[in-house]
Write a protein that holds these residues in place. Sequence first.
Motif, short mmCIF file in Angstrom:
data_model
loop_
_atom_site.label_atom_id
_atom_site.label_comp_id
_atom_site.label_asym_id
_atom_site.label_seq_id
_atom_site.Cartn_x
_atom_site.Cartn_y
_atom_site.Cartn_z
N VAL A 85 -8.90 6.84 -23.44
CA VAL A 85 -7.60 6.22 -23.64
C VAL A 85 -6.53 7.23 -23.26
O VAL A 85 -6.48 8.34 -23.81
CB VAL A 85 -7.42 5.77 -25.11
CG1 VAL A 85 -6.04 5.12 -25.31
CG2 VAL A 85 -8.53 4.81 -25.52
N VAL A 91 -2.92 11.77 -25.71
CA VAL A 91 -1.73 11.12 -26.25
C VAL A 91 -0.63 12.16 -26.41
O VAL A 91 -0.91 13.34 -26.61
CB VAL A 91 -2.05 10.43 -27.60
CG1 VAL A 91 -2.45 11.45 -28.66
CG2 VAL A 91 -0.88 9.60 -28.10
N THR A 149 -0.39 3.90 -27.88
CA THR A 149 -1.59 4.73 -27.76
C THR A 149 -2.01 5.26 -29.12
O THR A 149 -3.21 5.26 -29.46
CB THR A 149 -1.33 5.91 -26.80
OG1 THR A 149 -0.77 5.43 -25.58
CG2 THR A 149 -2.62 6.65 -26.49
N SER A 150 -1.04 5.67 -29.92
CA SER A 150 -1.33 6.18 -31.26
C SER A 150 -1.95 5.11 -32.15
O SER A 150 -2.88 5.37 -32.91
CB SER A 150 -0.04 6.71 -31.90
OG SER A 150 0.53 7.74 -31.13
N LYS A 210 4.96 3.67 -25.23
CA LYS A 210 3.59 4.04 -24.82
C LYS A 210 2.93 5.01 -25.80
O LYS A 210 1.74 4.90 -26.08
CB LYS A 210 3.56 4.59 -23.41
CG LYS A 210 4.47 5.76 -23.11
CD LYS A 210 4.41 6.14 -21.63
CE LYS A 210 5.42 7.21 -21.29
NZ LYS A 210 6.81 6.66 -21.27
N THR A 211 3.71 5.96 -26.33
CA THR A 211 3.12 6.90 -27.29
C THR A 211 2.71 6.19 -28.57
O THR A 211 1.61 6.41 -29.10
CB THR A 211 4.12 8.03 -27.62
OG1 THR A 211 4.47 8.72 -26.43
CG2 THR A 211 3.51 9.02 -28.61
N ALA A 234 -1.16 -3.20 -28.82
CA ALA A 234 -2.32 -2.41 -29.24
C ALA A 234 -3.47 -3.32 -29.66
O ALA A 234 -4.65 -3.02 -29.38
CB ALA A 234 -1.92 -1.48 -30.39
N ILE A 249 -2.07 3.40 -21.01
CA ILE A 249 -0.93 2.75 -21.65
C ILE A 249 0.35 3.27 -20.99
O ILE A 249 0.68 4.46 -21.10
CB ILE A 249 -0.90 3.06 -23.17
CG1 ILE A 249 -2.27 2.80 -23.80
CG2 ILE A 249 0.19 2.24 -23.84
CD1 ILE A 249 -2.82 1.41 -23.61
N GLU A 300 -2.36 8.03 -22.40
CA GLU A 300 -0.95 7.67 -22.34
C GLU A 300 -0.48 7.93 -20.92
O GLU A 300 -0.59 9.05 -20.43
CB GLU A 300 -0.14 8.49 -23.35
CG GLU A 300 1.34 8.17 -23.30
CD GLU A 300 2.15 9.00 -24.29
OE1 GLU A 300 3.37 9.12 -24.06
OE2 GLU A 300 1.57 9.53 -25.26
N PHE A 333 -9.59 10.89 -25.23
CA PHE A 333 -8.19 10.44 -25.22
C PHE A 333 -7.24 11.54 -24.82
O PHE A 333 -7.56 12.73 -24.85
CB PHE A 333 -7.78 9.89 -26.58
CG PHE A 333 -7.87 10.89 -27.72
CD1 PHE A 333 -6.85 11.80 -27.96
CD2 PHE A 333 -8.99 10.93 -28.55
CE1 PHE A 333 -6.93 12.72 -29.00
CE2 PHE A 333 -9.08 11.85 -29.58
CZ PHE A 333 -8.05 12.74 -29.80
#
Length: 445
Positions: free
Chosen positions: A157, A136, A118-119, A114-115, A280, A108, A159, A134
């Motif tokens: 995943v 993040v 991703t969250s 982006k944070t 998302a 992402i 960030e 992940f």
Amino acid sequence: MKTHFIAIGGSAMHNLAIALKDKGYQVTGSDDAIFEPSKSRLEKKGILPMEMGWFPEKITSDIDAVILGMHAHQDNPELARAKELGLKIYSYPEFLYEQSKNKTRVVIAGSHGKTTITSMILHVLNFHQKDVDFMVGAQLEGFDCMVKLTQDNDFMVLEGDEYLSSPIDLRSKFLLYQPNIALMSGIAWDHINVFKTFDDYIEQFRKFVASITAGGVLVYNEEDPEVVKVVENAENYFRKIPYKTPEYEINNGKVYLKTEMGDVPLSVFGAYNLLNLEGARHICLQLGIMDEDFYEAIMSFKGASKRLEKVEREDKGTLYKDFAHAPSKVKAAVKAFVEQFKNEKKYGFLELHTYSSLNPAFLEQYDHAMDGLDEAVVFYSEDALKIKRMEPISPEFIKEKFKNENLRVFTNAEDLHAYWNTLDKTNGVYLMMSSGNFGGLDLTK
């Protein structure tokens, strides 16, 4: 596997160290300063350095991987020893790629959002008990650590940050991940200490798109003209999925997403958060989460840490803090706040303390950033300018660049705190924007 972290105390670095410890690796590290919460978290795992400083004798020939953080300098004595011994030295993102190269990597990227995106993805996956690896950049409710690495998970995943990878690897972090599935949320010039022109900055995103694996997927914000240009000019083969702000309405202070399945109540607000949510959703579809399941999960998403995060105050006043400091982020946060609290008196505080935000040439990017607020305040420290060896900036210059004559400007913490103490926090709503702490201001009191 034996790993050693040079600059283990950083926000990202200490989380990776904890993740490797949990994976069963042997972890050591050094730093010249470690602050909370990194200190307590490392201590709990038994990997807090015994003393602060750099110790070349810690670097031994049996170390399998040295992980170098941005906080370290090129002349770091431990780094010199690692080079002397011919050890494998990784940047943070390079090591994450090594850990995920046999997985499907979801990255992402974007100057902003982006944070949060991703969250949101991780919240939805966690809600439906779909386990993924992940990384993040914010602490999330329901997660103990910001990094998770396993042997078995199929997806990772990530960030994707455009900042530099390490003191000896000047590539943007996200260029090392080689995504199978990617998202690009927006492009707005940032990090001008590294990317001297806007085109230099955009070039990182061109390279990011070019790094998507053959036959991969890119989900992108079609409302951002710079993003659209980068996507349209890409020469490699991947599937393109655009997204835009979905329909929504605000009733009695509550945001409802308009969907084919009916109105979905949300715990977040602001058009840009709805745009993030839509991005998302498209990523989650790629991961096998259908829309109905996505909406069920996203109703309970309360936001990423420091992203329009509500602060619990002793006096029950309404106050939100946001990590926003770059112009595009400030404008988005203020717009969301003004839209959400139409009938309240709105106070907005912004702290300028990064190299970019204090650069006179860059300050023009903040034009009208605080418009719509009833009381707008900008704080920057004259001492910070001296430390950064930057020229003084006058309050009048700040007002001119923000194009806001009613802006209050404070240049020392004492005056800011004195003004803060005159305000009745139970009267009106407050938005506090900074990646710092307003000179030690306690937002809970």
